[in-house]
Write a protein that holds these residues in place. Structure first.
Motif, short mmCIF file in Angstrom:
data_model
loop_
_atom_site.label_atom_id
_atom_site.label_comp_id
_atom_site.label_asym_id
_atom_site.label_seq_id
_atom_site.Cartn_x
_atom_site.Cartn_y
_atom_site.Cartn_z
N ALA A 171 10.57 16.45 2.32
CA ALA A 171 9.40 16.35 3.19
C ALA A 171 8.12 16.22 2.37
O ALA A 171 7.23 15.43 2.71
CB ALA A 171 9.32 17.58 4.10
N GLY A 172 8.02 16.96 1.27
CA GLY A 172 6.83 16.89 0.43
C GLY A 172 6.66 15.50 -0.17
O GLY A 172 5.55 14.96 -0.22
N ALA A 173 7.79 14.92 -0.61
CA ALA A 173 7.71 13.58 -1.19
C ALA A 173 7.24 12.56 -0.14
O ALA A 173 6.41 11.69 -0.42
CB ALA A 173 9.08 13.17 -1.74
N LEU A 174 7.75 12.72 1.09
CA LEU A 174 7.36 11.79 2.15
C LEU A 174 5.86 11.93 2.47
O LEU A 174 5.18 10.94 2.71
CB LEU A 174 8.20 12.03 3.41
N LEU A 175 5.36 13.16 2.46
CA LEU A 175 3.94 13.37 2.72
C LEU A 175 3.08 12.76 1.60
O LEU A 175 2.02 12.19 1.85
CB LEU A 175 3.63 14.86 2.85
N GLY A 176 3.56 12.90 0.36
CA GLY A 176 2.83 12.29 -0.76
C GLY A 176 2.77 10.78 -0.59
O GLY A 176 1.75 10.15 -0.88
N ASP A 177 3.87 10.23 -0.08
CA ASP A 177 3.89 8.79 0.17
C ASP A 177 2.84 8.39 1.20
O ASP A 177 2.29 7.29 1.14
CB ASP A 177 5.28 8.35 0.68
N ALA A 178 2.56 9.30 2.15
CA ALA A 178 1.58 8.99 3.20
C ALA A 178 0.24 8.60 2.58
O ALA A 178 -0.45 7.71 3.07
CB ALA A 178 1.42 10.18 4.14
N LEU A 179 -0.11 9.26 1.49
CA LEU A 179 -1.37 8.92 0.84
C LEU A 179 -1.30 7.51 0.24
O LEU A 179 -2.25 6.73 0.31
CB LEU A 179 -1.71 9.94 -0.25
N ARG A 180 -0.15 7.19 -0.35
CA ARG A 180 0.03 5.83 -0.89
C ARG A 180 -0.17 4.79 0.19
O ARG A 180 -0.84 3.78 -0.01
CB ARG A 180 1.43 5.66 -1.46
N TYR A 181 0.45 5.03 1.38
CA TYR A 181 0.33 4.06 2.46
C TYR A 181 -1.13 3.88 2.84
O TYR A 181 -1.60 2.77 3.04
CB TYR A 181 1.10 4.52 3.71
N THR A 182 -1.82 5.03 2.96
CA THR A 182 -3.21 4.96 3.40
C THR A 182 -4.03 4.13 2.43
O THR A 182 -4.78 3.23 2.84
CB THR A 182 -3.78 6.39 3.52
N ILE A 183 -3.89 4.42 1.14
CA ILE A 183 -4.65 3.67 0.14
C ILE A 183 -4.33 2.18 0.24
O ILE A 183 -5.22 1.33 0.31
CB ILE A 183 -4.35 4.19 -1.28
N ALA A 184 -3.02 1.86 0.28
CA ALA A 184 -2.61 0.46 0.31
C ALA A 184 -3.08 -0.23 1.58
O ALA A 184 -3.54 -1.38 1.55
CB ALA A 184 -1.09 0.36 0.19
N LEU A 185 -3.02 0.47 2.72
CA LEU A 185 -3.43 -0.13 3.99
C LEU A 185 -4.94 -0.43 3.99
O LEU A 185 -5.38 -1.46 4.48
CB LEU A 185 -3.08 0.78 5.17
N VAL A 186 -5.70 0.48 3.41
CA VAL A 186 -7.15 0.26 3.33
C VAL A 186 -7.43 -0.97 2.48
O VAL A 186 -8.21 -1.85 2.87
CB VAL A 186 -7.85 1.51 2.75
N VAL A 187 -6.77 -1.07 1.32
CA VAL A 187 -7.00 -2.21 0.43
C VAL A 187 -6.65 -3.52 1.12
O VAL A 187 -7.43 -4.48 1.11
CB VAL A 187 -6.18 -2.05 -0.88
N VAL A 188 -5.46 -3.57 1.76
CA VAL A 188 -5.00 -4.82 2.38
C VAL A 188 -5.87 -5.17 3.59
O VAL A 188 -6.20 -6.34 3.81
CB VAL A 188 -3.50 -4.72 2.75
N THR A 189 -6.27 -4.15 4.37
CA THR A 189 -7.15 -4.42 5.52
C THR A 189 -8.49 -5.00 5.06
O THR A 189 -9.01 -5.96 5.64
CB THR A 189 -7.39 -3.13 6.33
N LEU A 190 -9.04 -4.41 4.01
CA LEU A 190 -10.32 -4.91 3.48
C LEU A 190 -10.19 -6.36 3.05
O LEU A 190 -11.06 -7.19 3.33
CB LEU A 190 -10.79 -4.04 2.30
N LEU A 191 -9.07 -6.67 2.38
CA LEU A 191 -8.85 -8.06 1.97
C LEU A 191 -8.81 -8.97 3.19
O LEU A 191 -9.43 -10.05 3.21
CB LEU A 191 -7.54 -8.18 1.19
N GLY A 192 -8.10 -8.51 4.23
CA GLY A 192 -8.02 -9.29 5.47
C GLY A 192 -9.39 -9.55 6.07
O GLY A 192 -9.72 -10.68 6.44
N LEU A 193 -10.19 -8.48 6.14
CA LEU A 193 -11.54 -8.62 6.71
C LEU A 193 -12.35 -9.62 5.91
O LEU A 193 -13.11 -10.43 6.45
CB LEU A 193 -12.24 -7.26 6.73
N LEU A 194 -12.17 -9.57 4.60
CA LEU A 194 -12.89 -10.47 3.70
C LEU A 194 -12.52 -11.93 3.98
O LEU A 194 -13.36 -12.83 3.94
CB LEU A 194 -12.52 -10.11 2.27
#
Lengths: 278, 325
Positions: free
Chosen positions: A127-150
């Motif tokens: 469960a801890g590993a999966l929660l740590g992954d949640a942060l990875r997703y958030t960072i990656a989603l923000v980066v990709v969304t910003l690229l999309g907006l651009l």
């Protein structure tokens, strides 16, 4: 007395070793949080893995939008509106497989045995590993969304719609992550997990509605695409970011998440406890 | 539970992997306190036994009590009081040394500040303070080993399993690990140590079990094991090297067997554990007018013991063993 480094003065060792105060066994939440902290440290120490997970979604966005977009949707700008939600799902899926790879690394390197030898709440390891992954997703989603907006992605659903999509993707990735946990527990090496995930992921991503509408495909393929959980996730994210989500679409997306969780979480826990574990 | 209860008591432990019976009926009594050596070549079943006793692997048959608790029914009680340092360093390579110890401290229930303080204390005594902030993947083998043992004693365990703690270490690191094991034992921890180095068992262990092909073939103190094999060596040192030929004749007549001329021109040696004959031989030498400046009875090495018990040398690898089987 051939060991004479000043720091390893063995006379000091017994003092440090006579402290037998054993604190109270930590609860499930505390254990899970400790493993989450460990996952966060890994992102801090080795951010390369995170960076490399952006590359494929960004490449696909550029190639599909500018190379095929005009042909597929009439204009690159129209296609981008269609493609971006799919790319967000793909981004999460690409990071998701690292869940299994890092679990397998823990097992093959031996630290998993140390955890198993402790009197702790064991599901916390996963469960801890999966929660740590949640942060990875958030960072990656923000980066990709910003690229999309651009590039000109303009989600009709607004900020709330995008936030809703990010939240939904966290849930989806959490559920799908158990599939990789199961793979990580069964396979022999981190490399074989990597190979399997590439073999499974590419067909799953292409046999979905990430890149094109399901309705454009032949009937037999539509059947395959419609049972693919990725399709339902993409439909939900498309609906959320576009502000057009129907209750039916959302229900199907939740069903897809539920099925993944119900199949792979118990399977992972079974494999986890199984005596056949190396 | 009383003080005299053994730390470990097993009866008929069996573990098979497919056709191979890795552990084939192991009966073991490990007394509380001190170092118990588990000696055998690669593939003899040492690691499998230790993993079962450390609750990581379920036995196919047999029973075991560890620290007074039944292995199958109360594994969590055992885990709370024992630690295992596996054959491959079981620490997180991506984390720093300090972070590894804080991680373990937190999992054992220390508050963050206490876990950090305990980590610093251990890094200090294990000589790792300077490397505290470095990722473990940049550690040397010896440093990794020390961190691994430190991670096992964040809360000092009552029972510590060490699976080949010095395999692959240079002599200096090996001595450091030995010192740490002695310190732990002095602090009251029972250590069960597997090794394929007879010298290591000889140096550290109070008692030794010799395992070969999944079975215990001998058990006792290192001294008892050597005596059970019998053949010690008598070394005789002469005052006058010119008399070596005469002395050789006397020794061969009284003790029998092959008399070996050592590289030292004054010295002779002959294999025997018959003290009476050795005494007679010394008297005979004196009668023959041969001056002896010194003599020494040496016990057989554990290498010789292993060969005598198993019929093959200790350093066979797994393949060699399969070929022999």
């Amino acid at each position: 007395m051939s060991t004479t480094t000043p720091a390893s003065d063995t006379r000091a060792v017994p003092q440090a070793l006579t402290t037998r105060t054993r604190p109270k066994r930590p609860g499930p939440l505390s254990t899970t949080w400790t493993f989450t902290w460990r996952a966060l440290l890994k992102i801090k120490h080795d951010p390369d893995q995170l960076y490399s997970s952006f590359i494929l979604p960004i490449m696909f966005t550029l190639v599909f939008t500018y190379l095929f977009g005009g042909a597929l949707a009439g204009s690159t700008s129209d296609y981008l509106q269609f493609l971006m939600p799919g790319i967000l799902v793909m981004t999460v899926i690409m990071i998701n497989m690292y869940t299994g790879i890092s679990l397998n690394t823990d097992i093959t390197k031996g630290i998993f045995d140390r955890f198993r030898g402790l009197s702790i709440w064991r599901p916390g390891i996963l469960a801890g590993a999966l929660l740590g992954d949640a942060l990875r997703y958030t960072i990656a989603l923000v980066v990709v969304t910003l690229l999309g907006l651009l590039l000109g992605f303009r989600p009709e659903g607004g900020v709330l719609g995008v936030l809703g999509a990010v939240l939904f993707l966290q849930l989806f990735a959490f559920c799908l992550g158990w599939m990789w946990n199961a793979a990580g527990l069964v396979l022999k090496s981190p490399e074989s997990v990597n190979q399997l995930s590439s073999m499974v992921l590419f067909p799953l991503v292409f046999a979905s509605n990430v890149f094109v509408e399901t309705s454009t495909m032949p009937g037999w393929l539509q059947v395959v695409v419609n049972v693919n959980p990725i399709t339902h996730a993409v439909t939900a994210v498309r609906g959320l970011t576009g502000g057009t989500l129907t209750a039916e679409q959302f229900t199907w997306a939740l069903v897809a998440c539920g099925v993944l969780l119900l199949v792979f979480a118990p399977l992972s826990m079974y494999l986890f406890r199984s005596k056949s574990l190396r | 539970m009383t003080a005299v209860e053994p730390a470990i008591e097993t009866s008929g432990l069996v573990k098979a992997f497919g056709e191979t019976r890795a552990v084939d009926g192991v009966d073991l009594v490990v007394p509380t306190g001190g170092v118990y050596g588990f000696l055998g070549p690669n593939g003899a079943g040492k690691t499998t036994t230790i993993r079962m006793l450390a609750t990581l692997l379920q036995p196919d048959a047999g029973t075991a009590r560890v620290l007074g608790h039944d292995l199958l029914r109360e594994p969590d009680e055992i885990r709370a009081r024992m630690s295992l340092t596996g054959q491959y360093a079981s620490v997180d390579e991506q984390l720093t040394g300090a972070e590894n110890l804080v991680l373990l401290g937190r999992l054992l229930g220390f508050a963050k500040a206490d876990a950090a303080a305990r980590g610093e204390e251990l890094l200090d005594v294990f000589g790792l303070t300077e490397a505290a902030g470095k990722q473990v993947k940049d550690y040397s083998g010896g440093m990794r080993r020390r961190l691994d043992i430190a991670a096992s004693v964040v809360v000092t365990p009552d029972l510590l399993f060490l699976d080949e703690p010095t395999t692959g270490l240079d002599p200096r690191s090996r001595n450091q690990v030995w010192d740490m094991i002695r310190a732990l034992v002095a602090a009251g921890t029972t250590v069960l140590l597997t090794t394929q180095y007879l010298e290591e068992a000889d140096h550290l262990a109070d008692r030794v079990a010799v395992i070969d092909r999944g079975r215990i073939v001998a058990e006792g103190t290192p001294g008892e094991l050597k005596r059970s094999v019998g053949s010690g060596t008598v070394h005789v040192r002469l005052a006058d090297p010119a008399q070596r030929g005469d002395a050789e004749t006397v020794l061969a007549r009284v003790i029998g067997g092959e008399v070996h001329r050592d590289a030292d021109a004054n010295a002779l040696s002959v294999v025997s554990s018959d003290l009476e004959r050795v005494g007679t031989a010394l008297v005979e030498l004196s009668r023959a007018g041969i001056a002896v400046s010194g003599y020494r009875l040496a016990e057989p090495s554990l290498d010789e013991v292993f060969f005598a018990l198993t019929g093959h040398p200790a350093d066979v690898d797994e393949k060699g063993e399969e070929a022999a089987a």
